[in-house]
Design a protein around this motif. Structure first.
Motif, PDB file in Angstrom:
ATOM      1  N   THR A 254       0.815  -1.218   0.000  1.00  0.00           N
ATOM      2  CA  THR A 254       0.000   0.000   0.000  1.00  0.00           C
ATOM      3  C   THR A 254       0.849   1.268   0.000  1.00  0.00           C
ATOM      4  O   THR A 254       0.356   2.348  -0.322  1.00  0.00           O
ATOM      5  CB  THR A 254      -0.933   0.011   1.226  1.00  0.00           C
ATOM      6  N   ASP A 255       2.144   1.145   0.377  1.00  0.00           N
ATOM      7  CA  ASP A 255       3.009   2.329   0.375  1.00  0.00           C
ATOM      8  C   ASP A 255       3.238   2.876  -1.026  1.00  0.00           C
ATOM      9  O   ASP A 255       3.600   4.047  -1.186  1.00  0.00           O
ATOM     10  CB  ASP A 255       4.368   1.996   1.007  1.00  0.00           C
ATOM     11  N   VAL A 256       3.039   2.035  -2.045  1.00  0.00           N
ATOM     12  CA  VAL A 256       3.357   2.434  -3.416  1.00  0.00           C
ATOM     13  C   VAL A 256       2.561   3.670  -3.832  1.00  0.00           C
ATOM     14  O   VAL A 256       3.069   4.536  -4.545  1.00  0.00           O
ATOM     15  CB  VAL A 256       3.094   1.254  -4.379  1.00  0.00           C
ATOM     16  N   LYS A 257       1.333   3.764  -3.364  1.00  0.00           N
ATOM     17  CA  LYS A 257       0.476   4.892  -3.773  1.00  0.00           C
ATOM     18  C   LYS A 257       0.995   6.229  -3.262  1.00  0.00           C
ATOM     19  O   LYS A 257       0.622   7.284  -3.788  1.00  0.00           O
ATOM     20  CB  LYS A 257      -0.953   4.652  -3.285  1.00  0.00           C
ATOM     21  N   ASP A 258       1.867   6.213  -2.271  1.00  0.00           N
ATOM     22  CA  ASP A 258       2.394   7.449  -1.693  1.00  0.00           C
ATOM     23  C   ASP A 258       3.731   7.865  -2.287  1.00  0.00           C
ATOM     24  O   ASP A 258       4.263   8.918  -1.930  1.00  0.00           O
ATOM     25  CB  ASP A 258       2.549   7.297  -0.173  1.00  0.00           C
ATOM     26  N   PHE A 259       4.293   7.055  -3.180  1.00  0.00           N
ATOM     27  CA  PHE A 259       5.604   7.379  -3.730  1.00  0.00           C
ATOM     28  C   PHE A 259       5.502   8.579  -4.675  1.00  0.00           C
ATOM     29  O   PHE A 259       4.580   8.674  -5.477  1.00  0.00           O
ATOM     30  CB  PHE A 259       6.185   6.184  -4.491  1.00  0.00           C
ATOM     31  N   PRO A 260       6.489   9.489  -4.631  1.00  0.00           N
ATOM     32  CA  PRO A 260       6.432  10.701  -5.464  1.00  0.00           C
ATOM     33  C   PRO A 260       6.777  10.406  -6.923  1.00  0.00           C
ATOM     34  O   PRO A 260       7.260   9.317  -7.272  1.00  0.00           O
ATOM     35  CB  PRO A 260       7.487  11.601  -4.828  1.00  0.00           C
ATOM     36  N   ALA A 261       6.573  11.411  -7.783  1.00  0.00           N
ATOM     37  CA  ALA A 261       6.843  11.259  -9.216  1.00  0.00           C
ATOM     38  C   ALA A 261       8.310  10.971  -9.478  1.00  0.00           C
ATOM     39  O   ALA A 261       8.653  10.238 -10.429  1.00  0.00           O
ATOM     40  CB  ALA A 261       6.403  12.520  -9.960  1.00  0.00           C
ATOM     41  N   THR A 262       9.189  11.513  -8.653  1.00  0.00           N
ATOM     42  CA  THR A 262      10.617  11.273  -8.871  1.00  0.00           C
ATOM     43  C   THR A 262      10.978   9.791  -8.729  1.00  0.00           C
ATOM     44  O   THR A 262      11.856   9.295  -9.439  1.00  0.00           O
ATOM     45  CB  THR A 262      11.440  12.098  -7.867  1.00  0.00           C
ATOM     46  N   PHE A 263      10.288   9.085  -7.845  1.00  0.00           N
ATOM     47  CA  PHE A 263      10.546   7.648  -7.712  1.00  0.00           C
ATOM     48  C   PHE A 263      10.178   6.911  -8.989  1.00  0.00           C
ATOM     49  O   PHE A 263      10.914   6.020  -9.443  1.00  0.00           O
ATOM     50  CB  PHE A 263       9.759   7.071  -6.531  1.00  0.00           C
ATOM     51  N   TRP A 264       9.054   7.268  -9.584  1.00  0.00           N
ATOM     52  CA  TRP A 264       8.623   6.583 -10.800  1.00  0.00           C
ATOM     53  C   TRP A 264       9.564   6.880 -11.961  1.00  0.00           C
ATOM     54  O   TRP A 264       9.803   6.018 -12.820  1.00  0.00           O
ATOM     55  CB  TRP A 264       7.184   6.973 -11.147  1.00  0.00           C
ATOM     56  N   LEU A 265      10.125   8.085 -11.991  1.00  0.00           N
ATOM     57  CA  LEU A 265      11.116   8.401 -13.027  1.00  0.00           C
ATOM     58  C   LEU A 265      12.383   7.565 -12.835  1.00  0.00           C
ATOM     59  O   LEU A 265      12.975   7.083 -13.809  1.00  0.00           O
ATOM     60  CB  LEU A 265      11.454   9.892 -12.990  1.00  0.00           C
ATOM     61  N   ILE A 266      12.784   7.372 -11.584  1.00  0.00           N
ATOM     62  CA  ILE A 266      13.944   6.525 -11.303  1.00  0.00           C
ATOM     63  C   ILE A 266      13.665   5.085 -11.742  1.00  0.00           C
ATOM     64  O   ILE A 266      14.538   4.404 -12.307  1.00  0.00           O
ATOM     65  CB  ILE A 266      14.296   6.580  -9.803  1.00  0.00           C
ATOM     66  N   THR A 267      12.450   4.610 -11.514  1.00  0.00           N
ATOM     67  CA  THR A 267      12.082   3.261 -11.943  1.00  0.00           C
ATOM     68  C   THR A 267      12.134   3.133 -13.460  1.00  0.00           C
ATOM     69  O   THR A 267      12.612   2.119 -13.999  1.00  0.00           O
ATOM     70  CB  THR A 267      10.673   2.915 -11.430  1.00  0.00           C
ATOM     71  N   VAL A 268      11.662   4.158 -14.170  1.00  0.00           N
ATOM     72  CA  VAL A 268      11.724   4.147 -15.642  1.00  0.00           C
ATOM     73  C   VAL A 268      13.181   4.090 -16.105  1.00  0.00           C
ATOM     74  O   VAL A 268      13.533   3.332 -17.016  1.00  0.00           O
ATOM     75  CB  VAL A 268      11.011   5.389 -16.225  1.00  0.00           C
TER      76      VAL A 268
END
Length: 511
Positions: A254-268
């Protein structure tokens, strides 16, 4: 018996050294005492060899690409499923590997179990080749994948247990370098081993099976190291009166929904970059043979350069990134350099040693700079979830892209494959630039230099200390002083008085 001093405590507090078991004889020597540096560094050798077998066998298909395709009569797309089947179980296990080690098996038993999975998977892989059953080889890679990634988690846990606060950064760098040595040895040994066996048995799937049993031998070595580590860790826990090591990972989906946009860019960036490196190495042998007219031995040597350079460069580059900071800058630079290397391999006939050597440096640089950024943007109690999610998506990407890359080679050839990898690197570059821009708008915390970050942390600590000091010496209200006086002289407070009423008086609501 001397009388105790009147100021001495009634119950003496025992020091940690008094709790530890006293050793005598050979057990107290520097090589056998877990409190001594020499013993810890002997254990470090076991920790490094723990994953040697899994890294050696992971790229067995890459080292024997031509032989597997010829002996098993498969095309490139089918061949690349050997990598996909390794990645599929880790799409899920990246979330639960730490949990299994912490809560179910324990670090010692868990290490042995995952080592057995690695060994069993490689054995099934070899048997499938000897029986000319490619589906059995795929099943072996699936079993091998179940143990491979989780064994790496166990290795890191042992390192933290034995070296927390003592050379830990150096130990992690040495672990990574030693793992790359396993991959390098595989790339340069397996093809000559196949050729040597073929002089006695003749070429064919039987020879391929015998060659793969060499990989099983390295997995057996790793299992032996796991058994020794379990023994020495249990002995150290008894002597030092400490618990078995834990991964420290806390996974909450459930923590995933709170991750910021910068985390998703790092994942990409993570997915887009690594799918342009690992599948390329998996297909590199035939690419270097066909385009640059290299023999199998030379082609494997070129293909292993990324791992060779990484083994030596990772500790050095990690030290540089630690000292300079500027992580986002280093990430973008690593992507640009890797992009240039793929362009050299795709559109020129320059000596491939140049491009692959430079790619080894950029690959190491990205690993040193990218992964620590997550710790800057994700709270510590959510890091297990963040890293688990990144690794899960990375394995999903590797599984899918491996199959797609093989199909592209079968239908369009290696030039289009390189264009495909260049497109993924361009996506990683776009994500890196967006990460830089978003971070700059928010104050540039991710791309700070080490000196700027240290100064900021020092300023924050001073501000917090000043705030605590102000709270400590905050003047009391007249009501609070009057109430404190009544309490001191033993006056009884009214029955209707409670803490909530006092808060109203402090706010002036009831005055």
């Amino acid at each position: 018996m001397a009388e105790p001093d009147e100021k001495s405590p009634l119950v003496a507090r025992r020091s940690s050294s008094e709790d530890e078991e006293e050793l005598t004889g050979c057990a107290a020597s520097a090589a056998c005492d877990p409190r001594r540096t020499l013993h810890r560094f002997l254990v470090l050798w076991l920790i490094c060899f723990l994953s040697f077998g899994s890294y050696f066998c992971y790229d067995n298909p890459a080292a024997l690409q031509s032989q597997i395709k010829k002996d098993m009569h498969v095309n490139t797309g089918t061949f690349m499923t050997l990598y996909a089947w390794y990645s599929w179980p880790n799409v899920v296990l990246c979330f639960f590997g730490g949990f299994l080690l912490d809560r179910v098996f324990g670090i010692r038993l868990g290490t042995i179990i995952f080592s057995l999975f690695v060994l069993a998977g490689q054995c099934v892989f070899a048997v499938g080749a000897q029986l000319n059953l490619f589906w059995l080889m795929e099943a072996g890679r699936f079993v091998f994948g179940i143990g491979g990634e989780s064994l790496a988690v166990a290795q890191n846990t042992y390192a933290v247990t034995w070296f927390r606060g003592k050379e830990l950064n150096m130990v992690f760098g040495l672990q990574l370098s030693f793992s790359r040595v396993g991959s390098t040895v595989n790339m340069n040994v397996m093809s000559p081993v196949y050729q040597w066996i073929s002089t006695y048995v003749g070429e064919g799937y039987t020879t391929l099976g015998y060659a793969l049993w060499v990989g099983a031998g390295t997995c057996l070595l790793s299992l032996f190291c796991g058994l020794l580590l379990g023994y020495y860790d249990k002995r150290a826990a008894r002597i030092l009166k400490r618990d078995a090591g834990k991964t420290g990972e806390v996974i909450r989906i459930t923590d995933v929904k709170d991750f910021p946009a910068t985390f998703w860019l790092i994942t990409v960036i993570c997915v887009a970059y690594y799918v342009a490196v690992f599948p390329f190495i998996g297909l590199g042998l035939v690419f270097f043979e066909e385009k640059f007219d290299l023999n199998p031995t030379s082609a494997n040597a070129v293909n292993s350069l990324v791992y060779i350079i990484s083994a030596g460069a990772s500790p050095v580059l990690g030290f540089i990134v630690d000292k300079t900071g500027k992580n986002v800058f280093w990430v973008i630079l690593a992507i640009l350099v890797t992009l240039a290397c793929h362009m050299m391999l795709a559109f020129t006939f320059w000596n491939p040693y140049i491009a692959m050597s430079i790619m080894g440096v950029s690959y190491s640089l990205l690993a040193c700079a990218l992964w620590p950024i997550v710790a800057f943007i994700i709270p510590e109690n959510q890091l297990g979830t963040a890293y688990g999610f990144m690794q899960s998506i990375q394995n999903l990407g590797l599984a899918v892209i491996s199959i797609v890359a093989g199909s592209i080679v079968d239908k369009k050839g290696y030039l289009l494959l390189e264009v495909f990898f260049l497109a993924w690197l361009c996506l990683a570059l776009i994500a890196g630039v967006l990460l830089y821009l978003i971070d700059a708008v928010r104050g540039g915390a991710l791309n700070m230099s080490t000196w700027e970050r240290d100064a900021q942390e020092e300023a924050e600590e001073k501000a917090k200390a000043a705030q605590d000091e102000r709270v400590r010496f905050k003047p009391r209200s007249a009501f609070a002083l009057r109430n404190r006086f009544y309490s001191r002289i033993g006056a009884k407070l009214p029955d209707h008085f409670d803490i909530h009423t006092s808060s109203f008086f402090r706010r002036g609501v009831t005055q």
